[in-house]
Enzyme design. Structure first.
Site, PDB file in Angstrom:
ATOM      1  N   CYS A   2       0.850  -1.186   0.000  1.00 27.39           N
ATOM      2  CA  CYS A   2       0.000   0.000   0.000  1.00 27.39           C
ATOM      3  C   CYS A   2       0.894   1.247   0.000  1.00 27.39           C
ATOM      4  O   CYS A   2       1.927   1.278   0.662  1.00 27.39           O
ATOM      5  CB  CYS A   2      -0.944   0.109   1.185  1.00 27.39           C
ATOM      6  SG  CYS A   2      -2.094  -1.250   1.350  1.00 27.39           S
ATOM      7  N   ARG A  27       3.684  -0.040  -4.998  1.00 26.76           N
ATOM      8  CA  ARG A  27       3.458  -0.658  -3.686  1.00 26.76           C
ATOM      9  C   ARG A  27       2.129  -1.413  -3.606  1.00 26.76           C
ATOM     10  O   ARG A  27       1.826  -2.053  -2.607  1.00 26.76           O
ATOM     11  CB  ARG A  27       3.476   0.418  -2.594  1.00 26.76           C
ATOM     12  CG  ARG A  27       4.785   1.167  -2.509  1.00 26.76           C
ATOM     13  CD  ARG A  27       4.704   2.236  -1.460  1.00 26.76           C
ATOM     14  NE  ARG A  27       4.570   1.653  -0.149  1.00 26.76           N
ATOM     15  CZ  ARG A  27       5.572   1.295   0.626  1.00 26.76           C
ATOM     16  NH1 ARG A  27       6.808   1.465   0.211  1.00 26.76           N
ATOM     17  NH2 ARG A  27       5.367   0.782   1.801  1.00 26.76           N
ATOM     18  N   TRP A  73      -2.844  -2.576  -1.664  1.00 27.33           N
ATOM     19  CA  TRP A  73      -2.559  -3.990  -1.909  1.00 27.33           C
ATOM     20  C   TRP A  73      -3.400  -4.724  -0.889  1.00 27.33           C
ATOM     21  O   TRP A  73      -3.161  -4.632   0.310  1.00 27.33           O
ATOM     22  CB  TRP A  73      -1.070  -4.282  -1.715  1.00 27.33           C
ATOM     23  CG  TRP A  73      -0.693  -5.674  -2.099  1.00 27.33           C
ATOM     24  CD1 TRP A  73      -0.371  -6.123  -3.350  1.00 27.33           C
ATOM     25  CD2 TRP A  73      -0.581  -6.811  -1.233  1.00 27.33           C
ATOM     26  NE1 TRP A  73      -0.095  -7.460  -3.312  1.00 27.33           N
ATOM     27  CE2 TRP A  73      -0.214  -7.916  -2.028  1.00 27.33           C
ATOM     28  CE3 TRP A  73      -0.770  -7.009   0.127  1.00 27.33           C
ATOM     29  CZ2 TRP A  73      -0.025  -9.194  -1.500  1.00 27.33           C
ATOM     30  CZ3 TRP A  73      -0.584  -8.277   0.660  1.00 27.33           C
ATOM     31  CH2 TRP A  73      -0.204  -9.356  -0.165  1.00 27.33           C
ATOM     32  N   ASN A  99      -1.645   1.810   5.878  1.00 30.66           N
ATOM     33  CA  ASN A  99      -0.769   0.803   5.279  1.00 30.66           C
ATOM     34  C   ASN A  99      -0.309  -0.105   6.405  1.00 30.66           C
ATOM     35  O   ASN A  99       0.272   0.370   7.372  1.00 30.66           O
ATOM     36  CB  ASN A  99       0.427   1.506   4.610  1.00 30.66           C
ATOM     37  CG  ASN A  99       1.517   0.531   4.219  1.00 30.66           C
ATOM     38  OD1 ASN A  99       1.247  -0.635   3.957  1.00 30.66           O
ATOM     39  ND2 ASN A  99       2.749   0.998   4.169  1.00 30.66           N
ATOM     40  N   GLY A 100      -0.611  -1.398   6.278  1.00 32.93           N
ATOM     41  CA  GLY A 100      -0.217  -2.337   7.330  1.00 32.93           C
ATOM     42  C   GLY A 100      -1.372  -3.251   7.677  1.00 32.93           C
ATOM     43  O   GLY A 100      -2.346  -3.347   6.935  1.00 32.93           O
ATOM     44  N   GLU A 484      16.718 -17.322  -9.623  1.00 31.67           N
ATOM     45  CA  GLU A 484      16.337 -15.932  -9.876  1.00 31.67           C
ATOM     46  C   GLU A 484      15.707 -15.787 -11.266  1.00 31.67           C
ATOM     47  O   GLU A 484      14.715 -15.066 -11.442  1.00 31.67           O
ATOM     48  CB  GLU A 484      17.578 -15.022  -9.716  1.00 31.67           C
ATOM     49  CG  GLU A 484      17.384 -13.566 -10.048  1.00 31.67           C
ATOM     50  CD  GLU A 484      16.321 -12.835  -9.221  1.00 31.67           C
ATOM     51  OE1 GLU A 484      15.794 -13.401  -8.259  1.00 31.67           O
ATOM     52  OE2 GLU A 484      15.996 -11.696  -9.601  1.00 31.67           O
ATOM     53  N   LYS A 488      11.908 -14.422 -11.947  1.00 31.76           N
ATOM     54  CA  LYS A 488      11.604 -13.288 -12.830  1.00 31.76           C
ATOM     55  C   LYS A 488      10.520 -13.675 -13.823  1.00 31.76           C
ATOM     56  O   LYS A 488       9.581 -12.936 -14.059  1.00 31.76           O
ATOM     57  CB  LYS A 488      12.845 -12.802 -13.593  1.00 31.76           C
ATOM     58  CG  LYS A 488      13.889 -12.063 -12.821  1.00 31.76           C
ATOM     59  CD  LYS A 488      13.500 -10.682 -12.338  1.00 31.76           C
ATOM     60  CE  LYS A 488      12.841 -10.721 -10.992  1.00 31.76           C
ATOM     61  NZ  LYS A 488      13.648 -10.569  -9.816  1.00 31.76           N
ATOM     62  N   GLU A 491       7.044 -13.996 -12.136  1.00 33.91           N
ATOM     63  CA  GLU A 491       6.479 -12.706 -11.731  1.00 33.91           C
ATOM     64  C   GLU A 491       5.934 -11.921 -12.917  1.00 33.91           C
ATOM     65  O   GLU A 491       4.873 -11.319 -12.828  1.00 33.91           O
ATOM     66  CB  GLU A 491       7.571 -11.826 -11.108  1.00 33.91           C
ATOM     67  CG  GLU A 491       8.005 -12.204  -9.739  1.00 33.91           C
ATOM     68  CD  GLU A 491       8.981 -11.174  -9.196  1.00 33.91           C
ATOM     69  OE1 GLU A 491       8.625 -10.452  -8.269  1.00 33.91           O
ATOM     70  OE2 GLU A 491      10.116 -11.097  -9.722  1.00 33.91           O
ATOM     71  N   HIS A 507      17.108 -36.427 -10.184  1.00 33.31           N
ATOM     72  CA  HIS A 507      16.403 -36.955  -9.005  1.00 33.31           C
ATOM     73  C   HIS A 507      14.919 -36.622  -9.039  1.00 33.31           C
ATOM     74  O   HIS A 507      14.246 -36.729  -8.013  1.00 33.31           O
ATOM     75  CB  HIS A 507      17.043 -36.414  -7.721  1.00 33.31           C
ATOM     76  CG  HIS A 507      18.462 -36.837  -7.558  1.00 33.31           C
ATOM     77  ND1 HIS A 507      18.818 -38.138  -7.266  1.00 33.31           N
ATOM     78  CD2 HIS A 507      19.619 -36.151  -7.705  1.00 33.31           C
ATOM     79  CE1 HIS A 507      20.143 -38.225  -7.214  1.00 33.31           C
ATOM     80  NE2 HIS A 507      20.648 -37.028  -7.484  1.00 33.31           N
ATOM     81  N   LYS A 606       5.702  -3.980  -4.562  1.00 35.25           N
ATOM     82  CA  LYS A 606       7.155  -3.843  -4.483  1.00 35.25           C
ATOM     83  C   LYS A 606       7.679  -4.054  -3.073  1.00 35.25           C
ATOM     84  O   LYS A 606       8.684  -4.697  -2.854  1.00 35.25           O
ATOM     85  CB  LYS A 606       7.529  -2.442  -4.978  1.00 35.25           C
ATOM     86  CG  LYS A 606       9.001  -2.167  -5.015  1.00 35.25           C
ATOM     87  CD  LYS A 606       9.637  -2.849  -6.176  1.00 35.25           C
ATOM     88  CE  LYS A 606      11.133  -2.671  -6.227  1.00 35.25           C
ATOM     89  NZ  LYS A 606      11.740  -3.743  -7.044  1.00 35.25           N
TER      90      LYS A 606
HETATM   91  O1  M6R Z   1      12.741  -5.141  -0.567  1.00 37.98           O
HETATM   92  P1  M6R Z   1      13.252  -6.527  -0.377  1.00 37.98           P
HETATM   93  O2  M6R Z   1      14.512  -6.801  -1.081  1.00 37.98           O
HETATM   94  O3  M6R Z   1      13.344  -6.897   1.084  1.00 37.98           O
HETATM   95  O4  M6R Z   1      12.131  -7.447  -1.023  1.00 37.98           O
HETATM   96  C1  M6R Z   1      12.209  -8.832  -0.990  1.00 37.98           C
HETATM   97  C2  M6R Z   1      11.249  -9.448  -1.976  1.00 37.98           C
HETATM   98  O5  M6R Z   1       9.940  -9.080  -1.675  1.00 37.98           O
HETATM   99  C3  M6R Z   1      11.561  -9.048  -3.412  1.00 37.98           C
HETATM  100  O6  M6R Z   1      12.869  -9.368  -3.770  1.00 37.98           O
HETATM  101  C4  M6R Z   1      10.589  -9.763  -4.373  1.00 37.98           C
HETATM  102  O7  M6R Z   1      10.834 -11.124  -4.394  1.00 37.98           O
HETATM  103  C5  M6R Z   1      10.687  -9.156  -5.776  1.00 37.98           C
HETATM  104  N1  M6R Z   1       9.386  -9.012  -6.328  1.00 37.98           N
HETATM  105  C6  M6R Z   1      11.481  -9.992  -6.714  1.00 37.98           C
HETATM  106  O8  M6R Z   1      11.503  -9.502  -8.005  1.00 37.98           O
END
Ligand code: M6R
Length: 611
Positions: A2, A27, A73, A99-100, A484, A488, A491, A507, A606
């Site tokens: 948020c 956010r 969010w 927010n929270g 990673e 990506k 996401e 395995h 984010k």
């Molecule tokens: O702000 P942070 O690095 O603590 O965030 C951690 C994860 O939420 C963040 O890396 C998330 O996995 C991203 N969307 C990856 O692209």
């Protein structure tokens, strides 16, 4: 998650709040809303992104020089108009954004229901707001006092901004566990989840701390603790330019951020890496030289992409520093009873510096006496402030929800920390270190080279965009890079993708391989190269479609691929910094092929400030 924005001053609040919300949309973007104060208190809100709200209120009364805005969010209650913030109190006198998460909201709700309150939304926010109003009414006290009393009863995390119809030039804000920045202008104040909504108006900001309350008027900023004691706001100067948070001609922030990497890695190394004299300067880390020399192990805590950076660094630390390294998901660590001894070193890695799980994991480790070293991107963020020391990644604002430049910057910083510790512990020879430092120095130019030839990546994206699943394989330093790459793709394109250690394929996951499955193999030249080439053979033998990330001119690897992307040769310890780049671009272009909103993928935000 948020985003929250506020403004009070001499200008029209609405355009400032809307522009700020657009900056904070990363956010969360399930719904948007604004409340404007003036002759009357008006609330406009809508399911969907900021643009939907704007379209829906063109003919409304948008005047008023105090306003608050929210981009959501969803946690409590589905994304909908009625669950969108701001919420109005039962009397219609107060408007609030949040927010929270208020963890004990159902208990508070029961209390209010028994007093006859009715709720228009499913949110914890509306409960807290009415709880505040009820206290104000019962105690015949000021709004400020009612907020203070209410927050003492609340468990959970929050930043709240409130406007009272009777005080149209005042915003009252409070925080615990979620970020709040106040921008100080000439006769005006700005509030935001981060500094981006206020950048073009002021560079002077105050970071509000947990358990603090701010009473914000155009000419005055009063900061208090929950015990009603006045605090002196600590005004800091921002070191971010507006251009850093704009797309600068790129179609998406994600693409811009991928292309910024030669510079961000360079910025991260600048002034710290001195290849010529074989030294590294990391003042935060150096403060704890003695503890690092003596340490038997290092624990890294992080989430998501930051966790992948930690996992990659584990290989580097073990190799260079001969240290035991454990890389933990912060979300798991926080609920265990991890074995941490006083003086243990905990490295907390976070782009935003606000990830709720990482914050609590740090508190947990800190309470056991650990030394917390933060590897954080956002200057002044909660994790940066909670750490005993650390090193900023200096990647600049990362707006795209999928982390790209923050990852390579984290990896660059972690690599330097490993080299520094290795030097302190005498666990690396000066010759090997010198070679690595020179290699590290050459990484930005090599990244630049990869980025200068994106056509093959675009073609591969077109060719494979319709696949249902992807498998990503890598070994050693490149296993976390496979993870990673898969993250990506998931996401950005919503394609199911799994990352695996290449040798583990036999395995289990090899059962998935058929003539439909693209298997991305990170197969650059390293100590495991021959083994990885054998894994590629195994996939081909089962008609799998191998997409290789290979070292330039490595014919043996190229011949095993249906398609390949070449990267410049590098020491195996530093190769992950290069190998991840084509994987970021592949995910981006596949997302584009599929028509996805790559900067704002569905269901994500984010900054994950809830658990
Ligand atoms: O702000 P942070 O690095 O603590 O965030 C951690 C994860 O939420 C963040 O890396 C998330 O996995 C991203 N969307 C990856 O692209």
């Amino acid at each position: 998650m948020c985003g929250i924005v506020g403004y009070t001053g001499g200008r029209d609040a609405y355009p400032i709040v809307i522009k700020g919300l657009k900056r904070l949309e990363y956010r969360g973007y399930d719904s948007t809303g604004v409340a404007l104060a003036g002759p009357s208190l008006r609330v406009y809100k809508k399911k969907g992104k900021v643009a939907s709200l704007e379209e829906s209120i063109v003919r409304k009364e948008l005047g008023g020089s105090t306003g608050i805005g929210h981009t959501r969010w969803a946690t409590h209650g589905e994304p909908s108009d009625r669950n969108a913030h701001p919420h109005l109190s039962a009397s219609g006198q107060l408007a609030m954004i949040h927010n929270g998460i208020i963890e004990n909201y159902s208990q508070l709700k029961q209390e209010l229901l028994s007093k006859g309150y009715q709720f228009k939304s499913d949110t914890d926010t509306e409960v807290l707001l009415n709880f505040i109003e009820e206290i104000k009414h019962n105690n015949a006290c000021s709004l400020e006092e009612a907020i203070r009393i209410a927050l003492k009863r609340v468990t959970g995390a929050y930043v709240i901004l409130l406007i009272d119809q009777d005080m149209p030039d005042t915003i009252i804000a409070a925080r615990k566990g979620s970020p709040l920045v106040i921008g100080v202008g000439q006769g005006e104040h700005f509030l935001g989840s981060d500094a981006s909504p206020m950048l073009e108006y002021t560079k002077e900001v105050v970071y509000v701390n947990d358990y603090e309350l701010a009473i914000v008027k155009p000419q005055e900023l009063v900061l208090k603790n929950l015990g009603n004691e006045r605090l002196t706001p600590y005004v800091q100067k921002l070191d971010i330019e507006l251009a850093a948070i704009e797309k600068g001609g790129y179609e998406h922030f994600m693409l811009k951020e991928i292309f910024e990497q030669p510079k961000t890695i360079f910025d991260c190394l600048r002034g710290r890496l001195h290849a010529e004299d074989g030294t590294i300067t990391l003042s935060g880390i150096e403060q704890h030289s003695e503890a690092l020399q003596k340490a038997n192990r290092i624990v890294m805590i992080a989430c998501g992409t930051s966790w992948h950076a930690g996992l990659t660094a584990e290989y580097i630390f073990e190799e260079c520093c001969r240290l035991n390294v454990e890389v933990e998901y912060a979300s798991e660590f926080r609920y265990r009873n991890p074995v941490i001894h006083p003086g243990d070193i905990v490295l907390a890695i976070s782009q935003s510096g606000e990830t709720a799980d990482t914050l609590v994991a740090i508190e947990n480790a800190k309470s056991k006496g650990a030394i917390i070293l933060g590897v954080v991107n956002v200057v002044g963020s909660s994790i940066a402030r909670m750490s005993h020391a650390g090193a900023y990644t200096h990647a600049g604002p990362e707006i795209g929800v999928a982390s790209t430049k923050a990852f390579t910057a984290q990896l660059a910083v972690l690599t330097m920390i490993a080299f520094k510790i290795a030097q302190l512990r005498n666990s690396i020879s000066p010759e090997r270190l010198s070679l690595l430092l020179h290699e590290l120095e050459s990484i930005p130019a090599k990244v630049e080279k990869i980025l200068s030839n994106i056509e093959p990546i675009q073609q591969i994206a077109k060719q494979y965009a319709q696949a249902r699943d992807f498998l990503y394989l890598g070994r050693g330093y490149n296993f976390p890079i496979a993870l990673e790459g898969a993250l990506k793709l998931k996401e950005i394109s919503y394609i199911h993708a799994e990352g695996y250690p290449a040798a583990e394929m036999k395995h289990g996951p090899i059962a998935l391989v058929d003539d439909q499955l693209p298997v991305v193999v990170v197969a650059t030249k390293d100590s495991y190269h021959e083994k990885v080439l054998s894994n590629m053979q195994e996939i081909r033998a089962r008609k799998g479609r191998v997409i290789g990330i290979v070292t330039e001119e490595d014919q043996a690897a190229i011949e095993l691929c249906e398609a390949y992307l070449a990267v410049p040769a590098a020491d195996e310890m530093l190769a992950p910094l290069l190998n991840v780049i084509p994987l970021q671009l592949l995910a981006y272009y596949i997302g584009i092929e599929k028509g996805c909103d790559v900067d704002k993928p569905r269901n994500l935000a984010k900054s994950v400030t809830v658990e």
